[in-house]
Design an enzyme around this catalytic site. Sequence first.
Site, PDB file in Angstrom:
ATOM      1  N   ARG A   1       0.875  -1.172   0.000  1.00 29.96           N
ATOM      2  CA  ARG A   1       0.000   0.000   0.000  1.00 29.96           C
ATOM      3  C   ARG A   1       0.911   1.220   0.000  1.00 29.96           C
ATOM      4  NH1 ARG A   1      -1.957  -3.559   3.998  1.00 29.96           N
ATOM      5  NH2 ARG A   1      -4.043  -4.390   3.556  1.00 29.96           N
TER       6      ARG A   1
ATOM      7  N   HIS B   1      -3.783  -9.297   3.459  1.00 30.03           N
ATOM      8  CA  HIS B   1      -5.245  -9.324   3.555  1.00 30.03           C
ATOM      9  C   HIS B   1      -5.657 -10.142   4.770  1.00 30.03           C
ATOM     10  CE1 HIS B   1      -5.863  -8.523  -1.029  1.00 30.03           C
ATOM     11  NE2 HIS B   1      -5.736  -7.414  -0.339  1.00 30.03           N
TER      12      HIS B   1
ATOM     13  N   TYR C   1      -8.869 -11.445  -7.098  1.00 34.63           N
ATOM     14  CA  TYR C   1      -7.899 -11.549  -8.180  1.00 34.63           C
ATOM     15  C   TYR C   1      -8.147 -12.779  -9.048  1.00 34.63           C
ATOM     16  CZ  TYR C   1      -5.662  -7.880  -5.587  1.00 34.63           C
ATOM     17  OH  TYR C   1      -5.433  -6.699  -4.939  1.00 34.63           O
TER      18      TYR C   1
ATOM     19  N   HIS D   1      -2.284   2.612  -6.119  1.00 34.00           N
ATOM     20  CA  HIS D   1      -2.861   1.383  -5.574  1.00 34.00           C
ATOM     21  C   HIS D   1      -3.003   0.317  -6.653  1.00 34.00           C
ATOM     22  CE1 HIS D   1      -4.544  -0.601  -2.115  1.00 34.00           C
ATOM     23  NE2 HIS D   1      -5.570  -1.036  -2.829  1.00 34.00           N
TER      24      HIS D   1
ATOM     25  N   LYS E   1      -2.316  -2.793   7.882  1.00 33.93           N
ATOM     26  CA  LYS E   1      -3.544  -2.371   8.557  1.00 33.93           C
ATOM     27  C   LYS E   1      -3.716  -3.105   9.870  1.00 33.93           C
ATOM     28  CE  LYS E   1      -6.402  -0.937   4.620  1.00 33.93           C
ATOM     29  NZ  LYS E   1      -7.671  -1.191   3.899  1.00 33.93           N
TER      30      LYS E   1
END
Length: 308
Positions: free
Chosen positions: A162, A279, A288, A253, A185
């Site tokens: 990111r 993720h 994807y 991104h 995150k």
Amino acid sequence: MTTQISPGARDALEAWVAHLRALDGAAENTLTAYAGDLSAFLAFQASHRGGPMGLAQIATLTSSDMRAWMAGERLRGAGPRSVARRLSAVKSFVRWLCEREGFDPTAILSTRAPKFRKPLPRPLAQSAAKDLIATVGLQHETPWIALRDVAVVTVLYGCGLRISEGLGLTGADAPLADVLRIRGKGGKERLVPVLPAARAAVDRYVAACPFDLGRSEPLFRGARGGALNPRIVAGVMARARMQLGLPSSATPHALRHSFATHLLEAGGDLRSIQELLGHASLSTTQAYTAVDTVHLMETYARAHPHGR
């Protein structure tokens, strides 16, 4: 609005946010959004039911109350995705609260989110990604800044980061090791292998950078020496994509999406790609698969005699 929520309910809301902050390591922006979502939800229910919302009233919310709230959100212009996100926050709070207050949360937890179609990631073709990186290096006349821009986009694409993660690298990360430890995150850490091209691009930038890159200081610097602003990176990519005739979806991104898609095309498995991207859920990475299927069908249509 705040007077419609009892002190007990507000204390519970604050305790829940503190719980998320301590246990899950959620970002402050996320916590602020959750608190706002819950406050608005409780205020709506107070108005809808004609009285202040306290802990006892939360425990008696019905399916009808939930449907009324969701309808109200849609009338105010919230899209299905936004309503689903707010409902998720409400359910998380209620699930936490019922463990402490001992009520049955079924009416709330059984509420279904509105359906919406998640947009597929829009990756770049491998050739377009390479052209973009090369063209980024032509956007600034100051040599070290041009090298910096190339280094940033090469790291984003080569490591699947990111933009906040890429710009979060510090002087201690240079020269780049074979593997980077990235904090993503929610404060979750993951290990990401570094391609030689990314390492070489960063080395060239570091050698040319006029500023002292202290171990605790940002690795990527702005023209005056401060931390590089992500808007600068977005602007550089915007100019490069216009020169190449690429779509507006070719953003920083998109480099992360391209990294994942190209790995999948090369035979990478979803679980490994999930770990590399950081993720939390495999279902996020599975998007994807759809991208790769679209690519496969386009290739088939071009190659098959009946598709010509």
